[in-house]
Design a protein around this motif. Structure first.
Motif, PDB file in Angstrom:
ATOM      1  N   VAL A 181       0.824  -1.209   0.000  1.00 37.41           N
ATOM      2  CA  VAL A 181       0.000   0.000   0.000  1.00 37.41           C
ATOM      3  C   VAL A 181       0.859   1.260   0.000  1.00 37.41           C
ATOM      4  O   VAL A 181       0.546   2.242  -0.679  1.00 37.41           O
ATOM      5  CB  VAL A 181      -0.970   0.003   1.212  1.00 37.41           C
ATOM      6  CG1 VAL A 181      -0.222  -0.104   2.518  1.00 37.41           C
ATOM      7  CG2 VAL A 181      -1.845   1.246   1.193  1.00 37.41           C
ATOM      8  N   TRP A 182       1.981   1.241   0.750  1.00 43.42           N
ATOM      9  CA  TRP A 182       2.861   2.410   0.798  1.00 43.42           C
ATOM     10  C   TRP A 182       3.498   2.657  -0.569  1.00 43.42           C
ATOM     11  O   TRP A 182       3.651   3.806  -0.992  1.00 43.42           O
ATOM     12  CB  TRP A 182       3.953   2.210   1.847  1.00 43.42           C
ATOM     13  CG  TRP A 182       3.431   2.004   3.235  1.00 43.42           C
ATOM     14  CD1 TRP A 182       3.410   0.833   3.928  1.00 43.42           C
ATOM     15  CD2 TRP A 182       2.840   2.993   4.095  1.00 43.42           C
ATOM     16  NE1 TRP A 182       2.854   1.017   5.169  1.00 43.42           N
ATOM     17  CE2 TRP A 182       2.498   2.341   5.296  1.00 43.42           C
ATOM     18  CE3 TRP A 182       2.578   4.353   3.959  1.00 43.42           C
ATOM     19  CZ2 TRP A 182       1.903   3.019   6.357  1.00 43.42           C
ATOM     20  CZ3 TRP A 182       1.986   5.019   5.025  1.00 43.42           C
ATOM     21  CH2 TRP A 182       1.655   4.360   6.197  1.00 43.42           C
ATOM     22  N   SER A 183       3.863   1.589  -1.248  1.00 37.91           N
ATOM     23  CA  SER A 183       4.459   1.722  -2.577  1.00 37.91           C
ATOM     24  C   SER A 183       3.432   2.221  -3.584  1.00 37.91           C
ATOM     25  O   SER A 183       3.735   3.046  -4.449  1.00 37.91           O
ATOM     26  CB  SER A 183       5.037   0.376  -3.030  1.00 37.91           C
ATOM     27  OG  SER A 183       6.014  -0.100  -2.115  1.00 37.91           O
ATOM     28  N   VAL A 184       2.198   1.713  -3.473  1.00 37.53           N
ATOM     29  CA  VAL A 184       1.136   2.137  -4.386  1.00 37.53           C
ATOM     30  C   VAL A 184       0.863   3.620  -4.242  1.00 37.53           C
ATOM     31  O   VAL A 184       0.715   4.349  -5.233  1.00 37.53           O
ATOM     32  CB  VAL A 184      -0.158   1.332  -4.130  1.00 37.53           C
ATOM     33  CG1 VAL A 184      -1.286   1.845  -5.021  1.00 37.53           C
ATOM     34  CG2 VAL A 184       0.076  -0.150  -4.366  1.00 37.53           C
ATOM     35  N   GLN A 185       0.787   4.088  -3.007  1.00 40.87           N
ATOM     36  CA  GLN A 185       0.482   5.499  -2.769  1.00 40.87           C
ATOM     37  C   GLN A 185       1.582   6.412  -3.299  1.00 40.87           C
ATOM     38  O   GLN A 185       1.317   7.551  -3.664  1.00 40.87           O
ATOM     39  CB  GLN A 185       0.238   5.739  -1.286  1.00 40.87           C
ATOM     40  CG  GLN A 185      -1.063   5.103  -0.790  1.00 40.87           C
ATOM     41  CD  GLN A 185      -1.318   5.325   0.679  1.00 40.87           C
ATOM     42  OE1 GLN A 185      -0.418   5.294   1.499  1.00 40.87           O
ATOM     43  NE2 GLN A 185      -2.576   5.545   1.024  1.00 40.87           N
TER      44      GLN A 185
ATOM     45  N   ASN B  93     -11.405   1.442  -2.471  1.00 41.25           N
ATOM     46  CA  ASN B  93     -11.525   1.973  -3.828  1.00 41.25           C
ATOM     47  C   ASN B  93     -10.766   1.106  -4.823  1.00 41.25           C
ATOM     48  O   ASN B  93     -11.265   0.815  -5.920  1.00 41.25           O
ATOM     49  CB  ASN B  93     -10.989   3.406  -3.874  1.00 41.25           C
ATOM     50  CG  ASN B  93     -10.993   3.974  -5.288  1.00 41.25           C
ATOM     51  OD1 ASN B  93     -12.033   4.078  -5.936  1.00 41.25           O
ATOM     52  ND2 ASN B  93      -9.810   4.333  -5.782  1.00 41.25           N
ATOM     53  N   TRP B  94      -9.555   0.693  -4.453  1.00 42.12           N
ATOM     54  CA  TRP B  94      -8.739  -0.138  -5.347  1.00 42.12           C
ATOM     55  C   TRP B  94      -9.448  -1.442  -5.710  1.00 42.12           C
ATOM     56  O   TRP B  94      -9.309  -1.955  -6.818  1.00 42.12           O
ATOM     57  CB  TRP B  94      -7.396  -0.464  -4.700  1.00 42.12           C
ATOM     58  CG  TRP B  94      -6.519   0.729  -4.486  1.00 42.12           C
ATOM     59  CD1 TRP B  94      -6.567   1.926  -5.137  1.00 42.12           C
ATOM     60  CD2 TRP B  94      -5.451   0.840  -3.534  1.00 42.12           C
ATOM     61  NE1 TRP B  94      -5.597   2.777  -4.658  1.00 42.12           N
ATOM     62  CE2 TRP B  94      -4.893   2.137  -3.685  1.00 42.12           C
ATOM     63  CE3 TRP B  94      -4.899  -0.022  -2.587  1.00 42.12           C
ATOM     64  CZ2 TRP B  94      -3.826   2.590  -2.905  1.00 42.12           C
ATOM     65  CZ3 TRP B  94      -3.843   0.416  -1.812  1.00 42.12           C
ATOM     66  CH2 TRP B  94      -3.315   1.714  -1.982  1.00 42.12           C
TER      67      TRP B  94
ATOM     68  N   TYR C 226      -3.044  -1.734 -10.386  1.00 42.42           N
ATOM     69  CA  TYR C 226      -2.088  -2.593 -11.080  1.00 42.42           C
ATOM     70  C   TYR C 226      -2.065  -2.267 -12.565  1.00 42.42           C
ATOM     71  O   TYR C 226      -3.089  -2.308 -13.242  1.00 42.42           O
ATOM     72  CB  TYR C 226      -2.431  -4.066 -10.876  1.00 42.42           C
ATOM     73  CG  TYR C 226      -1.517  -5.018 -11.628  1.00 42.42           C
ATOM     74  CD1 TYR C 226      -0.174  -5.130 -11.289  1.00 42.42           C
ATOM     75  CD2 TYR C 226      -2.017  -5.799 -12.670  1.00 42.42           C
ATOM     76  CE1 TYR C 226       0.659  -5.998 -11.976  1.00 42.42           C
ATOM     77  CE2 TYR C 226      -1.194  -6.672 -13.359  1.00 42.42           C
ATOM     78  CZ  TYR C 226       0.151  -6.764 -13.015  1.00 42.42           C
ATOM     79  OH  TYR C 226       0.986  -7.615 -13.706  1.00 42.42           O
ATOM     80  N   GLN C 227      -0.882  -1.924 -13.040  1.00 43.51           N
ATOM     81  CA  GLN C 227      -0.678  -1.540 -14.441  1.00 43.51           C
ATOM     82  C   GLN C 227       0.398  -2.406 -15.044  1.00 43.51           C
ATOM     83  O   GLN C 227       1.578  -2.245 -14.728  1.00 43.51           O
ATOM     84  CB  GLN C 227      -0.287  -0.062 -14.542  1.00 43.51           C
ATOM     85  CG  GLN C 227      -1.251   0.873 -13.847  1.00 43.51           C
ATOM     86  CD  GLN C 227      -0.680   2.269 -13.716  1.00 43.51           C
ATOM     87  OE1 GLN C 227       0.209   2.677 -14.461  1.00 43.51           O
ATOM     88  NE2 GLN C 227      -1.179   3.032 -12.751  1.00 43.51           N
TER      89      GLN C 227
END
Length: 303
Positions: free
Chosen positions: A223-227, A288-289, A301-302
């Motif tokens: 989650v920290w990396s995503v943000q 939301n994700w 995720y891309q």
């Protein structure tokens, strides 16, 4: 044990026969260890970590595992020495002359963010190549006990997530996924905040919370990396699997992400309003994700 500077002002000069000419206390991080940047007469810099003596067994095991990881090619703070000083234990590691990944990566081009994520994911795969001790209880046994305790703490928490019924229902409906999961060594806190960029490469730092468990549970902190960078986080997953991502991984990641939310709020309360609001915001993001937990693959995720 809360160390005082006087505990090791003398011993710090004789560790590993290094001629230490200066030391600077490092304030960053959540660890209870005392951390220093030390300089020697030859101009070299090292990271010195000092832990309470009660952590000596864990820190010694951690040192030996870090030696194995360095031999495997993980780009990290390399372990140099471990020993005893006064009523404490110390670890000396190589110094990383880099910048915080959390600050650097969001400023890069998207392709560069992704490639650094791929690099980090490949290193995580190496970290997970170290097996857990054979006498360790099964993961479902260990994690079920942890999960029950986390849920108990959450129910006693004076603050609740606005949609906690949905989160709790999702956990109970999917907790069966933890059965028969393998166990390996875990970094324990693998995310962009515990990485640095040195010479355009990822360096993994801070193994303070290392443990053994389901290797995929390690991704709950993504989650920290995503943000910071969804592209970087996507690269971590692609670099880890180096091919198609199993559907079972996505299901477990959703479960572990929800469990992490349940445990994060009680953890945040003693630290005050800022941390509480951070965790409340993360709950909104996670829901939301996953489309309010209707989707298995998160929308960040891309590929």
């Amino acid at each position: 044990m809360d160390f005082q500077m006087s505990n090791y002002r003398t011993d710090i000069k004789t560790i590993r026969n290094l001629s230490i000419i200066s030391k600077e206390l490092i304030h960053k991080g959540w660890s209870s260890d005392k951390k220093f940047c030390i300089r020697t007469e030859d101009g070299s810099k090292y990271l010195l970590r000092i832990s309470s003596n009660e952590k000596s067994t864990a820190r010694k095991e951690q040192f030996h595992i870090q030696q194995q990881l360095a031999d495997l090619g993980v780009n990290m703070c390399n372990p140099i020495d471990f020993g005893v000083c006064d009523e404490a234990v110390y670890m000396i590691q190589s110094w990383v002359n880099g910048e915080d990944a959390e600050e650097v990566i969001p400023q890069l081009k998207l392709e560069e963010q992704y490639l650094l994520g791929v690099e980090a994911g490949a290193m995580l795969k190496l970290i997970h190549s170290i097996p857990a001790p054979k006498n360790l209880p099964s993961w479902d046994q260990r994690y079920s006990a942890k999960l029950d305790l986390k849920m108990e703490h959450y129910e006693k928490c004076p603050i609740k997530f606005s949609d906690d019924k949905n989160i709790k229902h999702f956990i109970e409906a999917n907790r069966h996924l933890i059965y028969k999961r393998p166990q390996t060594f875990q970094h324990g806190d693998f995310h962009i905040g515990n990485m640095m960029i040195e010479e355009n490469h990822i360096v993994i730092i801070d193994f303070d919370r290392s443990d053994y468990g389901d290797p995929w549970e390690e991704f709950s902190n993504i989650v920290w990396s995503v943000q910071a960078s969804p592209k970087f986080a996507s690269g971590i997953i692609d670099g880890y699997f180096n091919g198609p991502v199993p559907l079972q991984f996505w299901k477990l990641l959703a479960l572990y992400s929800c469990v992490r939310l349940i445990s994060a709020l009680p953890w945040a309360i003693p630290f005050g309003e800022t941390e509480i609001n951070t965790m409340l915001k993360q709950a909104e993001d996670v829901l939301n994700w996953y489309g309010n937990l209707q989707n298995v693959i998160p929308n960040w995720y891309q590929k």
